[in-house]
Design a protein around this motif. Structure first.
Motif, PDB file in Angstrom:
ATOM      1  N   TRP A   1      48.931 -26.102  21.912  1.00  0.00           N
ATOM      2  CA  TRP A   1      48.516 -25.609  20.695  1.00  0.00           C
ATOM      3  C   TRP A   1      47.096 -26.084  20.386  1.00  0.00           C
ATOM      4  CZ3 TRP A   1      48.850 -22.192  17.039  1.00  0.00           C
ATOM      5  CH2 TRP A   1      48.404 -22.594  15.525  1.00  0.00           C
ATOM      6  N   ILE A   2      46.701 -27.313  20.519  1.00  0.00           N
ATOM      7  CA  ILE A   2      45.302 -27.517  19.726  1.00  0.00           C
ATOM      8  C   ILE A   2      44.489 -26.880  21.045  1.00  0.00           C
ATOM      9  CG2 ILE A   2      44.029 -29.392  20.255  1.00  0.00           C
ATOM     10  CD1 ILE A   2      46.360 -31.103  19.341  1.00  0.00           C
ATOM     11  N   LEU A   3      44.730 -26.691  22.269  1.00  0.00           N
ATOM     12  CA  LEU A   3      43.693 -26.045  23.216  1.00  0.00           C
ATOM     13  C   LEU A   3      43.828 -24.639  22.956  1.00  0.00           C
ATOM     14  CD1 LEU A   3      44.004 -28.361  26.261  1.00  0.00           C
ATOM     15  CD2 LEU A   3      42.206 -28.128  24.763  1.00  0.00           C
ATOM     16  N   ALA A   4      44.815 -24.008  22.659  1.00  0.00           N
ATOM     17  CA  ALA A   4      44.770 -22.611  22.289  1.00  0.00           C
ATOM     18  C   ALA A   4      43.784 -22.433  21.034  1.00  0.00           C
ATOM     19  CB  ALA A   4      46.504 -22.080  21.791  1.00  0.00           C
ATOM     20  N   ARG A   5      44.031 -23.315  20.136  1.00  0.00           N
ATOM     21  CA  ARG A   5      43.097 -23.028  18.900  1.00  0.00           C
ATOM     22  C   ARG A   5      41.407 -23.289  19.473  1.00  0.00           C
ATOM     23  NH1 ARG A   5      43.920 -27.245  14.822  1.00  0.00           N
ATOM     24  NH2 ARG A   5      41.972 -25.963  14.020  1.00  0.00           N
ATOM     25  N   ARG A   6      41.345 -23.762  20.667  1.00  0.00           N
ATOM     26  CA  ARG A   6      40.192 -23.937  21.313  1.00  0.00           C
ATOM     27  C   ARG A   6      39.624 -22.729  22.275  1.00  0.00           C
ATOM     28  NH1 ARG A   6      37.445 -28.111  18.729  1.00  0.00           N
ATOM     29  NH2 ARG A   6      39.089 -30.126  18.536  1.00  0.00           N
ATOM     30  N   GLY A   7      40.538 -21.866  22.250  1.00  0.00           N
ATOM     31  CA  GLY A   7      40.247 -20.451  22.973  1.00  0.00           C
ATOM     32  C   GLY A   7      40.709 -20.479  24.138  1.00  0.00           C
TER      33      GLY A   7
ATOM     34  N   ASP B   1      47.550 -17.712  30.083  1.00  0.00           N
ATOM     35  CA  ASP B   1      47.824 -18.005  31.502  1.00  0.00           C
ATOM     36  C   ASP B   1      47.532 -19.640  31.851  1.00  0.00           C
ATOM     37  OD1 ASP B   1      48.674 -15.750  32.405  1.00  0.00           O
ATOM     38  OD2 ASP B   1      46.714 -14.930  32.707  1.00  0.00           O
ATOM     39  N   TRP B   2      46.259 -19.677  31.147  1.00  0.00           N
ATOM     40  CA  TRP B   2      45.674 -21.312  31.559  1.00  0.00           C
ATOM     41  C   TRP B   2      46.801 -22.279  30.715  1.00  0.00           C
ATOM     42  CZ3 TRP B   2      44.072 -25.760  28.954  1.00  0.00           C
ATOM     43  CH2 TRP B   2      43.353 -26.470  29.611  1.00  0.00           C
ATOM     44  N   LEU B   3      47.154 -22.291  29.685  1.00  0.00           N
ATOM     45  CA  LEU B   3      48.004 -22.891  29.000  1.00  0.00           C
ATOM     46  C   LEU B   3      49.334 -22.940  29.700  1.00  0.00           C
ATOM     47  CD1 LEU B   3      47.672 -21.618  25.117  1.00  0.00           C
ATOM     48  CD2 LEU B   3      46.763 -23.925  26.381  1.00  0.00           C
ATOM     49  N   ALA B   4      49.956 -22.191  30.304  1.00  0.00           N
ATOM     50  CA  ALA B   4      51.261 -22.021  30.813  1.00  0.00           C
ATOM     51  C   ALA B   4      51.011 -23.049  32.157  1.00  0.00           C
ATOM     52  CB  ALA B   4      51.545 -20.606  31.064  1.00  0.00           C
TER      53      ALA B   4
ATOM     54  N   LEU C   1      51.574 -19.236  21.055  1.00  0.00           N
ATOM     55  CA  LEU C   1      50.569 -20.258  20.737  1.00  0.00           C
ATOM     56  C   LEU C   1      49.231 -19.587  20.631  1.00  0.00           C
ATOM     57  CD1 LEU C   1      51.658 -23.531  22.784  1.00  0.00           C
ATOM     58  CD2 LEU C   1      52.154 -23.080  20.387  1.00  0.00           C
ATOM     59  N   VAL C   2      48.930 -18.829  21.607  1.00  0.00           N
ATOM     60  CA  VAL C   2      47.741 -18.104  21.536  1.00  0.00           C
ATOM     61  C   VAL C   2      47.640 -17.110  20.199  1.00  0.00           C
ATOM     62  CG1 VAL C   2      46.253 -16.547  22.720  1.00  0.00           C
ATOM     63  CG2 VAL C   2      47.246 -18.459  23.616  1.00  0.00           C
ATOM     64  N   CYS C   3      48.750 -16.197  19.955  1.00  0.00           N
ATOM     65  CA  CYS C   3      48.771 -15.261  18.941  1.00  0.00           C
ATOM     66  C   CYS C   3      48.670 -16.012  17.658  1.00  0.00           C
ATOM     67  CB  CYS C   3      50.074 -14.488  18.962  1.00  0.00           C
ATOM     68  SG  CYS C   3      49.807 -13.157  20.204  1.00  0.00           S
ATOM     69  N   ALA C   4      49.452 -17.287  17.433  1.00  0.00           N
ATOM     70  CA  ALA C   4      49.579 -18.008  16.254  1.00  0.00           C
ATOM     71  C   ALA C   4      48.236 -18.426  15.877  1.00  0.00           C
ATOM     72  CB  ALA C   4      50.709 -19.098  16.242  1.00  0.00           C
ATOM     73  N   SER C   5      47.441 -18.979  17.094  1.00  0.00           N
ATOM     74  CA  SER C   5      46.091 -19.405  16.802  1.00  0.00           C
ATOM     75  C   SER C   5      45.127 -18.514  16.402  1.00  0.00           C
ATOM     76  CB  SER C   5      45.687 -20.099  18.312  1.00  0.00           C
ATOM     77  OG  SER C   5      44.473 -20.544  18.069  1.00  0.00           O
ATOM     78  N   GLN C   6      45.269 -17.214  16.891  1.00  0.00           N
ATOM     79  CA  GLN C   6      44.503 -16.267  16.445  1.00  0.00           C
ATOM     80  C   GLN C   6      44.658 -15.966  14.968  1.00  0.00           C
ATOM     81  OE1 GLN C   6      44.779 -13.263  19.380  1.00  0.00           O
ATOM     82  NE2 GLN C   6      43.583 -14.198  20.913  1.00  0.00           N
ATOM     83  N   ARG C   7      45.918 -15.971  14.634  1.00  0.00           N
ATOM     84  CA  ARG C   7      46.214 -15.491  13.079  1.00  0.00           C
ATOM     85  C   ARG C   7      45.548 -16.278  12.103  1.00  0.00           C
ATOM     86  NH1 ARG C   7      51.503 -14.049  15.503  1.00  0.00           N
ATOM     87  NH2 ARG C   7      52.024 -16.371  14.583  1.00  0.00           N
ATOM     88  N   ARG C   8      45.522 -17.798  12.633  1.00  0.00           N
ATOM     89  CA  ARG C   8      45.264 -18.907  11.864  1.00  0.00           C
ATOM     90  C   ARG C   8      43.644 -18.698  11.953  1.00  0.00           C
ATOM     91  NH1 ARG C   8      42.837 -23.689  12.132  1.00  0.00           N
ATOM     92  NH2 ARG C   8      43.442 -25.214  10.603  1.00  0.00           N
ATOM     93  N   GLN C   9      43.117 -18.485  12.870  1.00  0.00           N
ATOM     94  CA  GLN C   9      41.649 -18.115  12.798  1.00  0.00           C
ATOM     95  C   GLN C   9      41.077 -16.838  11.873  1.00  0.00           C
ATOM     96  OE1 GLN C   9      40.109 -18.466  16.771  1.00  0.00           O
ATOM     97  NE2 GLN C   9      40.267 -20.612  16.837  1.00  0.00           N
TER      98      GLN C   9
END
Length: 107
Positions: free
Chosen positions: A50-56, A60-63, A76-84
Motif C-alpha cells: 500500500w505504501i509503495l502503491a502510494r509512491r507510484g 505488476d511490480w507490487l504483485a 491497492l493502486v486504484c485506492a491509492s489513486q483515488r486518495r491522491q
C-alpha cells in the motif's frame, strides 16, 4: 562494554520520534473493507505494498515484490489513486522510471 537488550514489546513508539509520526498518515485511506470483500486479510506485505502503491508503483511490480495477488495489487493502486485525487497535495515521491506505473483510470 555491556549492551542491554530490550524485549521488542517493551519498545513503545514515542510521538516525539520521527518514524512514529508518519505511520498514521501512511495508512490513511488503506482499503481494508475492499480487501475484505476480496477475501484478503491484510499482512505486513499488504501494508508495505500500500505504501509503495502510494509512491507510484504499479500492480505488476507490487504483485511481484510483495507476493500479493494481482487483484489485491490492482485494488491497492486504484485506492491509492483515488486518495491522491482527493488530496492533491499528496504527491508521490520520485522513483526510477522502470517502476513507476503509467497513469491508469480506475473505476
Amino acid at each position: 562494554m555491556t549492551r542491554t537488550l530490550q524485549h521488542p514489546e517493551a519498545h513503545q513508539p514515542s510521538q516525539e520520534r520521527p518514524e512514529a509520526l508518519w505511520v498514521p498518515d501512511a495508512l490513511r485511506g488503506f482499503p481494508a473493507d475492499e480487501l475484505a470483500a476480496l477475501g484478503h486479510t491484510p499482512t505486513d506485505a499488504t501494508y508495505a505494498a500500500w505504501i509503495l502503491a502510494r509512491r507510484g508503483h504499479g500492480p505488476d511490480w507490487l504483485a511481484r515484490h510483495f507476493d500479493v495477488s494481482r487483484d489485491v495489487a490492482d485494488l491497492l493502486v486504484c485506492a491509492s489513486q483515488r486518495r491522491q485525487d482527493v488530496k492533491a497535495t499528496d504527491t508521490p515521491a520520485p522513483a526510477a522510471p522502470d517502476v513507476i506505473a503509467p497513469q491508469r483510470r480506475c473505476s
